[in-house]
Design a protein around this motif. Structure first.
Motif, short mmCIF file in Angstrom:
data_model
loop_
_atom_site.label_atom_id
_atom_site.label_comp_id
_atom_site.label_asym_id
_atom_site.label_seq_id
_atom_site.Cartn_x
_atom_site.Cartn_y
_atom_site.Cartn_z
N ASN A 138 0.84 -1.18 0.00
CA ASN A 138 0.00 0.00 0.00
C ASN A 138 0.88 1.24 0.00
O ASN A 138 1.85 1.32 0.76
N LYS A 157 -0.19 4.29 0.73
CA LYS A 157 -0.70 5.37 1.57
C LYS A 157 0.34 5.88 2.55
O LYS A 157 0.29 7.02 2.99
N CYS A 158 1.31 5.02 2.89
CA CYS A 158 2.36 5.43 3.82
C CYS A 158 3.26 6.50 3.24
O CYS A 158 4.03 7.14 3.97
N ASN A 169 -3.02 -0.13 7.41
CA ASN A 169 -3.92 0.30 6.34
C ASN A 169 -5.34 0.53 6.83
O ASN A 169 -6.11 1.24 6.18
N SER A 170 -5.69 -0.07 7.96
CA SER A 170 -7.05 0.10 8.46
C SER A 170 -7.27 1.45 9.13
O SER A 170 -8.41 1.85 9.38
#
Length: 652
Positions: free
Chosen positions: A296, A298-299, A435-436
């Motif tokens: 992912n 998003k980080c 990710n949550s």
């Protein structure tokens, strides 16, 4: 240290910083002396748009030109073009208005060469460099003349003339006159060490004309590490190229291929390399996380936040990328490379004997403390220096809304003697990204509190000079050791950081405990800066003298030039040959070599400036003695070198 420059280049070249030709100076009879005009040449950039350099000019500004282009333009092109270039030694004619001379002579429009504003004398004589005489003369001396035709020139103002293309231009020189009796050296000199540095020198036998051996060795070691490479045949496991990086060099022992256990810091097997980025040709430090697949992106929001942090005690994160160049999925963090850095663990906690005082002392027996230097403990001033730097780094990180999470002796780099930098920032933010979580910054406040506890453990380990002191079963003994050997402020700081509080703590809370010690560290840093600047001042003339010797070496003993085998032994070249003997080949009355560095430097400086001092040159057979001035030698030197330049460029 005076360095007069005649060119107006915006960047220093290899051979363009020679001294301006010597001219006699009498401050009483020459108000418009060329000496103060020479000060205008001290700046490397005379095409500056503003009359005074402002602070903003010295702040790096981003632009479209890459750093690689700047490097190649300032160094490589300067070497290829300016190595055998020669600055013009001419200067504008300075003369007063003769009796009966007309102000309009030769300035008829019919005879005007149609000078453009860019080539007219007015822009060329306009000085963009602050004149140092302005700060040393009364204000009235710099008052300009409003009508130079109807009024005679006042004191300190001389009517100048310049002839360009057949047209003579007259103008009033408003250069302020120097103070009576003001005399400056006419050639380059080496002043003694500044007193504020000389009295702080710990070594009485420190070099006077060269930088300190310790600093020189440290710089050489950094250069060696920066340029180190590996033999690809011996270490085939290291790829030749990873993404845009090449020339990888391991900075720590590589883990064995069949290694199963993971590191205790990140939970993954890691390795570290020095590599060169092909985009800007600069070295970077690559931290590889083995076997990590990034699922992912998003980080990357946190990574972008880390890339914006620039601090003197933080190793800056530049980029994060994934690669398969190592034969498996790997995550790579690219940081700034600081050559010669070692971890705090290896600097302070790698000695098995360092634990002796902590482990062997019979606790509970208050028979008086031993002096710290005999107990193997660190000086308290060093511990406070570390505290100031680490707390400063945490303050910047927490202010940016992030958490350090790597406040550990294995992740703190020490460069030089006491300079700290927090390394591997941002790694945990990527490896443990959830990710949550809708908000990636939701847990930062909790992580920031953990940073303060980690800082307290680092300080306690330094105070005990042992990692055993931060173990839970040894905390009471460790605090007793701190109480006995160190001040109450240090003890209170450690207790505050390690003790749970009912409220959220901030790194700013420990500032009252640091107190005036912050000023002590600031003073030490500025004194260190003074010492380094003084060492730099010793080297500032070396480049000019080397270029002078490089020119002289191309002339002396040349076997043949223009099919003339005797070229180097005749005419001006013969004088330069005898001058070379005068520099390097003198002997004492007993016939032994006479070697004096100050003699060589002094003679080269006088040659570069062309002073009128006379010198006796003796032939090798001692049958001829030639008495010449340094200005004559400078003329021979320049004419001969220009002859070589013309031949090299195919103009002969």
């Amino acid at each position: 240290m005076m360095q007069r420059m005649t060119n107006s280049s915006s960047s220093p070249s290899l051979l363009n910083d020679s001294a301006k030709q010597y001219a006699g100076h009498d401050p009483l009879t020459s108000p418009a002396s060329s000496l103060f005009n020479d000060f205008a040449a001290l700046s490397l950039s005379q095409r500056r748009k503003t009359p005074n350099p402002t602070a903003s000019e010295f702040i790096p500004k981003g632009g479209s030109t890459s750093r690689l282009n700047n490097v190649s333009q300032s160094s490589m092109s300067a070497f290829s073009q300016a190595l055998f270039s020669h600055p013009s030694m001419g200067s504008p004619v300075t003369a007063g208005l003769a009796p009966g001379m007309s102000l309009s002579a030769g300035s008829s429009p019919l005879h005007s060469p149609k000078i453009t504003p860019h080539t007219s004398p007015a822009p060329r004589r306009r000085s963009h460099t602050p004149n140092p005489a302005n700060y040393m003369v009364p204000a009235s001396a710099s008052t300009p003349v409003t009508n130079a035709v109807s009024q005679p020139p006042s004191t300190g103002q001389v009517i100048q003339k310049e002839t360009v293309g057949g047209t003579t231009y007259f103008y009033t020189d408003t250069t302020p006159a120097p103070l009576t009796g003001m005399v400056f050296p006419n050639y380059h000199i080496y002043p003694p060490t500044a007193p504020h540095v000389a009295y702080m020198q710990p070594k009485a036998n420190a070099p006077s004309f060269f930088m300190a051996d310790e600093l020189r060795q440290e710089l050489i070691n950094r250069h060696l590490i920066t340029m180190a490479q590996i033999d690809q045949a011996d270490i085939p496991a290291v790829p030749t190229e990873v993404d845009s990086y090449h020339s990888l060099f391991p900075l720590e022992p590589l883990p064995p291929p069949n290694r199963i256990q993971k590191t205790s810091n990140f939970g993954y097997i890691t390795s570290c390399y020095k590599a060169v980025n092909s985009k800007d040709d600069l070295p970077y430090c690559l931290r590889r996380i083995h076997g990590f697949r990034l699922v992912n992106t998003k980080c990357m929001v946190l990574v972008d936040m880390w890339k914006k942090i620039q601090h003197s005690n933080i190793v800056t994160l530049r980029e994060v990328f994934t690669t398969k160049a190592f034969g498996e999925h790997s995550l790579v963090f690219a940081y700034d490379f600081h050559a010669g850095g070692e971890t705090m663990m290896s600097r302070h906690f790698n000695d098995p004997s360092a634990d002796s005082y902590f482990t062997k002392r019979k606790w509970g027996q208050h028979d008086g403390p031993l002096p710290r230097q005999h107990a193997g403990l660190l000086p308290e001033s060093l511990i406070w220096a570390y505290i100031v730097q680490l707390s400063s780094a945490l303050r910047t990180i927490h202010t940016a809304g992030l958490a350090c999470r790597v406040m550990d002796p294995t992740k703190i780099l020490v460069t030089g003697k006491t300079r700290l930098r927090v390394n591997c920032v941002g790694v945990f933010d990527v490896l443990t990204f959830d990710n949550s979580q809708n908000n990636p910054l939701a847990l930062m406040a909790q992580f920031q509190q953990a940073d303060l506890i980690s800082l307290g453990k680092v300080v306690l380990a330094l105070a005990c000079n042992s990692l055993s002191g931060i173990q839970r079963e040894n905390l009471q003994k460790a605090m007793e050791l701190v109480t006995i050997n160190y001040s109450s402020d240090l003890k209170n700081l450690i207790l505050y950081l390690l003790t749970d509080q009912n409220r959220l703590r901030s790194v700013n809370d420990i500032m009252p405990m640091i107190g005036a010690r912050f000023y002590t560290q600031l003073d030490a840093a500025q004194m260190r800066n003074d010492v380094i600047e003084e060492d730099l001042a010793k080297e500032v003339q070396n480049g000019r003298l080397f270029r002078l010797l490089a020119k002289l070496g191309t002339i002396n003993e040349r076997p043949e030039f223009q099919k003339d085998p005797t070229w180097a032994e005749t005419g001006d070249r013969y004088l330069l040959k005898l001058f070379r003997d005068h520099l390097f080949h003198q002997v004492t009355e007993a016939g032994t070599p006479w070697i004096d560095l100050s003699h060589i430097i002094s003679c080269l400086n006088k040659l570069d400036a062309g002073v009128p001092e006379k010198i006796s040159l003796i032939s090798r057979d001692e049958k001829s003695v030639l008495v010449v001035t340094y200005s004559d030698l400078k003329r021979c030197f320049e004419n001969t070198f220009q002859e070589l330049i013309a031949a090299a460029n195919g103009q002969l």
